[in-house]
Structure formats: C-alpha cells, structure tokens
Design an enzyme around this catalytic site. Structure first.
Site, PDB file in Angstrom:
ATOM      1  N   LYS A  35      18.391  47.946  24.387  1.00 36.36           N
ATOM      2  CA  LYS A  35      19.149  47.277  25.514  1.00 36.36           C
ATOM      3  C   LYS A  35      20.617  47.474  25.536  1.00 36.36           C
ATOM      4  O   LYS A  35      21.153  48.087  24.902  1.00 36.36           O
ATOM      5  CB  LYS A  35      18.811  45.450  25.248  1.00 36.36           C
ATOM      6  CG  LYS A  35      19.314  45.168  23.745  1.00 36.36           C
ATOM      7  CD  LYS A  35      19.083  44.290  23.746  1.00 36.36           C
ATOM      8  CE  LYS A  35      18.997  43.142  21.806  1.00 36.36           C
ATOM      9  NZ  LYS A  35      19.029  41.639  21.595  1.00 36.36           N
ATOM     10  N   ARG A 130      16.486  29.329  21.690  1.00 39.64           N
ATOM     11  CA  ARG A 130      16.743  30.157  22.177  1.00 39.64           C
ATOM     12  C   ARG A 130      16.130  30.284  23.038  1.00 39.64           C
ATOM     13  O   ARG A 130      15.854  29.686  24.425  1.00 39.64           O
ATOM     14  CB  ARG A 130      17.636  31.028  21.955  1.00 39.64           C
ATOM     15  CG  ARG A 130      18.973  32.462  22.751  1.00 39.64           C
ATOM     16  CD  ARG A 130      19.157  33.116  21.866  1.00 39.64           C
ATOM     17  NE  ARG A 130      18.393  34.739  21.802  1.00 39.64           N
ATOM     18  CZ  ARG A 130      19.110  35.124  20.720  1.00 39.64           C
ATOM     19  NH1 ARG A 130      20.256  36.223  20.582  1.00 39.64           N
ATOM     20  NH2 ARG A 130      17.689  36.588  20.781  1.00 39.64           N
ATOM     21  N   TYR A 256      53.561  44.461  19.125  1.00 37.43           N
ATOM     22  CA  TYR A 256      54.186  43.391  19.895  1.00 37.43           C
ATOM     23  C   TYR A 256      53.839  42.139  19.512  1.00 37.43           C
ATOM     24  O   TYR A 256      53.279  42.517  17.958  1.00 37.43           O
ATOM     25  CB  TYR A 256      53.028  43.053  21.296  1.00 37.43           C
ATOM     26  CG  TYR A 256      53.315  44.283  22.270  1.00 37.43           C
ATOM     27  CD1 TYR A 256      54.109  43.647  23.852  1.00 37.43           C
ATOM     28  CD2 TYR A 256      52.438  45.388  22.777  1.00 37.43           C
ATOM     29  CE1 TYR A 256      53.735  44.742  23.696  1.00 37.43           C
ATOM     30  CE2 TYR A 256      52.369  45.867  23.760  1.00 37.43           C
ATOM     31  CZ  TYR A 256      52.820  45.630  24.606  1.00 37.43           C
ATOM     32  OH  TYR A 256      53.102  46.429  25.378  1.00 37.43           O
ATOM     33  N   MET A 304      47.034  47.952  25.199  1.00 38.81           N
ATOM     34  CA  MET A 304      45.788  48.338  25.249  1.00 38.81           C
ATOM     35  C   MET A 304      45.770  49.820  24.855  1.00 38.81           C
ATOM     36  O   MET A 304      44.018  49.877  25.765  1.00 38.81           O
ATOM     37  CB  MET A 304      46.419  47.963  26.795  1.00 38.81           C
ATOM     38  CG  MET A 304      45.055  48.908  27.674  1.00 38.81           C
ATOM     39  SD  MET A 304      45.718  48.560  29.457  1.00 38.81           S
ATOM     40  CE  MET A 304      46.107  46.952  30.354  1.00 38.81           C
TER      41      MET A 304
HETATM   42  C1  LIG Z   1      18.041  42.327  20.849  1.00 41.34           C
HETATM   43  C2  LIG Z   1      16.569  41.668  19.672  1.00 41.34           C
HETATM   44  C3  LIG Z   1      16.534  42.266  19.397  1.00 41.34           C
HETATM   45  C4  LIG Z   1      16.654  43.946  18.216  1.00 41.34           C
HETATM   46  O1  LIG Z   1      17.477  42.893  17.091  1.00 41.34           O
HETATM   47  P1  LIG Z   1      18.242  44.191  16.401  1.00 41.34           P
HETATM   48  O2  LIG Z   1      19.273  42.436  15.308  1.00 41.34           O
HETATM   49  O3  LIG Z   1      19.184  44.516  16.670  1.00 41.34           O
HETATM   50  O4  LIG Z   1      17.445  44.412  15.494  1.00 41.34           O
HETATM   51  C5  LIG Z   1      15.111  42.655  18.859  1.00 41.34           C
HETATM   52  N1  LIG Z   1      14.115  41.421  19.864  1.00 41.34           N
HETATM   53  C6  LIG Z   1      14.267  40.533  20.746  1.00 41.34           C
HETATM   54  C7  LIG Z   1      13.772  39.487  21.011  1.00 41.34           C
HETATM   55  C8  LIG Z   1      16.449  41.060  20.864  1.00 41.34           C
HETATM   56  O5  LIG Z   1      17.034  40.343  21.861  1.00 41.34           O
END
Ligand SMILES: *Cc1c(COP(=O)(O)O)cnc(C)c1O
Length: 372
Positions: A35, A130, A256, A304
């Site tokens: 992802k 979640r 800054y 920046m």
């Molecule tokens: C992002 C995600 C993972 C991977 O998590 P990591 O901590 O990066 O290994 C696994 N399962 C789900 C459902 C996720 O959303």
C-alpha cells in the site's frame, strides 16, 4: 547540475528483508504489503524484489491494476475491500481477493452478477476498533457470506493493535481463535511486528502473514529493537550534500525563529534538504545525520529546502560533503530511518511514505557489505 538531494531505492534490501520474514513465518505464505506505493518506495521500482512474496496486499484498486499490468498473476488482496459496489467488477476482472468488513460490502456482493465467484477475507475486529466485525457479530456475517453463490471461499483475517508493544496480542488471538476454531478457511493474523515478535506461535503464523514495514527496513518495535536486532536492511536512502558553510561565533543563532544559539565558535554545514523534500519539519536540534559517514546532529529549525548540521565531528568536511539523511552512507555506514523518525516524534512509516515527488529517485544496488 540539479539540486544535490536524491533518494536511492534498494530492491535487494527488500528481497533480503522478505527473506527474514519468511524465515520467521515458517510454512506460512507471505503477503507483501505494498500500500501507499510500496510505502513510498515505488511499486515499479521495487517490483522484482516484491515478486518473491506469495501474494501482494494493498488498498487501492489502481495499485492492483498496476501489479497486474506488471505481469503479476499471483494472489492480490484488497485490505480495505471494495469502496463501492462497482469495484466488484474490477475484482472479478482482475481476480482480486477482497476483505469484507461491513454489511454493505456483503449486500454489494449479493447483488453482484458474477460468473466467477469471489474469494473474500472476512475481517474480525479483535480490539483495534478500526475495521471489521466484533467476534460476536463476525459469526453472523460468516453465515450470510457463506450462503451467497457469489462467494467461492471465505478466509479469516484480523489485524493486531498491539503486536509491537507491551500489551501484546494474547487477548486478540484468544478472541479470534474462540470465534473461528470450528470454521474452515485460511487465516491471516500477523503484520510485521507479529512476524518478528510473535510468529513462534503457530496460531499467529497461521496460513498467511502480512509483511509491511519490515520489508522496507524499518523496525516496527523501535526503540525496543532496532533493525540490527532483526537483521533488516534499509531499502531507502535519502542523501544530499553540504551547499553552504557558516562559522558561528558564540551567541550566533541558526535558522528561522533563532531556536538554536551557539555557545562556542562552531562550524555548521547547510544541507540541501528540507520539509518540501519529505524531511520532517519537527526534527529538533540534535536529530542524527551522517556527514561523510560520520554521525553529526542538526541545529535549528528545518526549513522548506534546507537544514543545518553541526560539523564539529567532521572538521575536514566542506562544500559538497555527502550527507545521509537516512539509509546507507559511505564506507559501510548507515542511519536507520527509525532514529530520525523518533527524534522528530514520528515513525519510520510516515517518513518513507512522505518522500516528496520533487526528490529525484533512482533504483540503486546496496553498497558493498550492507547485507548482514
Ligand atoms: C498496513 C497493514 C499491514 C502491514 O502492517 P506493517 O505494520 O507495515 O507490517 C498488515 N495488515 C493490514 C490490514 C494493514 O493495513
């Protein structure tokens, strides 16, 4: 000459890190989690290394299309499932497996005209609160899915809230096992932290583990353990150069807001790298950085396009000196992204994903000796 900042992406590191995941996961198959464009590394850039996984897991349908276009014929899992009913058409067309975590997704499936039934992963909320069904509600969802002709096979999935920390996963595993023990289907529970810390338990390894952050060379349980402990290798290097020098007198300030004040004569280097490149603005004075492979620290606020480094540990460094913001430095040195993240009050995940588009990014082999 372009501005000297660049990111190097190391597919060999990903292949190595997935090998570590595989060792710990025993017979379980490995989802490579890609992802957020492979956690900021770029799916296409790291493609050959990812292909050692048994399946690829992601969120965006667009990313699924991209890996099919790259020639991936293996399993693909959409970790958040479909976002609307017509996403199911793409799931049918590209043969995507998808998570089911709410009733509307079941209703979309029940209304979907499909020739090939779908493989779905029914998500249990084991305490994260979640996505997914509570253990009590989960059984009912399983029964409804199981009755649908559109469903071919139901796999069982949950995601831990505390695989990296002291609370642990005992209660979550217990709830998952209690609700599922008499059902058929493949199971997937563990993310990176669970693979590294808890995969000695067969019910955690189960049929599939999901390797995310560890694949990219960041320790999910830093600072309890670092990448050396887990034998992980950074897959991203962010480096730049010194483009300016200042000799400070006692009382001079930097940047800054004049947040840093020298209490002695001090030479500092100005580095071409700032928050518009993805370097965290909240990194305070004292954040680690390598100059010519020597550990130094930042001074003053990150701006920046620039940040400032105390050159006291490297008196010989001048204009053009190589600066490693994270990842691999010269002469076998390295600076784990986790250390920079911790100083800035964040985690390696966020820094990787926030690498800015303006940073020229190249695929590069690992430096000699970088693999343990
Ligand atoms: C992002 C995600 C993972 C991977 O998590 P990591 O901590 O990066 O290994 C696994 N399962 C789900 C459902 C996720 O959303």
């Amino acid at each position: 000459m372009p501005r000297p900042i660049e990111a190097l992406i190391h597919p060999d590191a990903i292949a190595h890190n997935l090998g570590i995941a595989r060792q710990r996961a025993g017979d379980a198959r490995l989802w490579g989690v890609i992802k957020a464009n492979a956690y900021g590394h770029g799916i296409e850039r790291v493609w050959p290394a990812l292909a050692v996984a048994d399946g690829l897991a992601m969120l965006d349908l667009d990313e699924a299309q991209r890996v099919r276009d790259l020639g991936w014929r293996g399993p693909i899992l959409l970790l958040e499932g479909c976002f609307e009913a017509r996403d199911l058409e793409l799931c049918s067309r590209l043969n995507l497996w998808h998570v089911i975590h709410h009733d509307q997704q079941i209703a979309w499936l029940a209304a979907h005209k499909t020739h090939q039934p779908h493989r779905v992963f029914l998500k249990m909320n084991s305490g994260m609160n979640r996505l997914g069904y509570t253990p009590q509600a989960w059984r009912g969802a399983w029964v409804r899915l199981n009755a649908l002709p559109q469903v071919d096979e139901i796999s069982l999935i949950t995601h831990f809230s505390d695989a990296d920390g002291p609370k642990g996963i005992d209660a979550a595993v217990e709830a998952f096992v209690a609700a599922t023990h008499d059902l058929p289907g493949e199971r997937s529970l563990g993310n990176s932290a669970a693979i590294l810390r808890h995969a000695h338990r067969p019910e955690v390894r189960a049929d599939w583990v999901r390797s995310g952050i560890l694949s990219y060379g960041s320790a999910p349980d830093f600072p309890e353990h670092g990448i050396d402990h887990w034998r992980l290798v950074p897959a991203m290097t962010l480096r730049s150069r010194v483009i300016g020098l200042q000799d400070l007198q006692p009382g001079d300030t930097v940047g800054y807001g004049s947040t840093y004040r020298a209490d002695r004569a001090q030479r500092i280097g100005i580095v071409a790298g700032g928050y518009a490149d993805g370097y965290p603005r909240h990194a305070p004075t004292g954040t680690p950085v390598l100059v010519d492979g020597v550990r130094c620290t930042t001074v003053g606020r990150v701006s920046m396009d620039m940040l400032a480094v105390d050159l006291t540990p490297v008196p010989q460094a001048g204009l053009g000196a190589e600066v490693t913001l994270w990842g691999h430095g010269p002469h076998g040195t390295r600076l784990p992204i986790d250390e920079v993240a911790q100083a800035a009050g964040t985690i390696g995940y966020e820094l990787m994903c926030a690498l800015a588009l303006r940073v020229p990014t190249h695929v590069a082999p690992l430096p000699e000796g970088a693999l343990p």
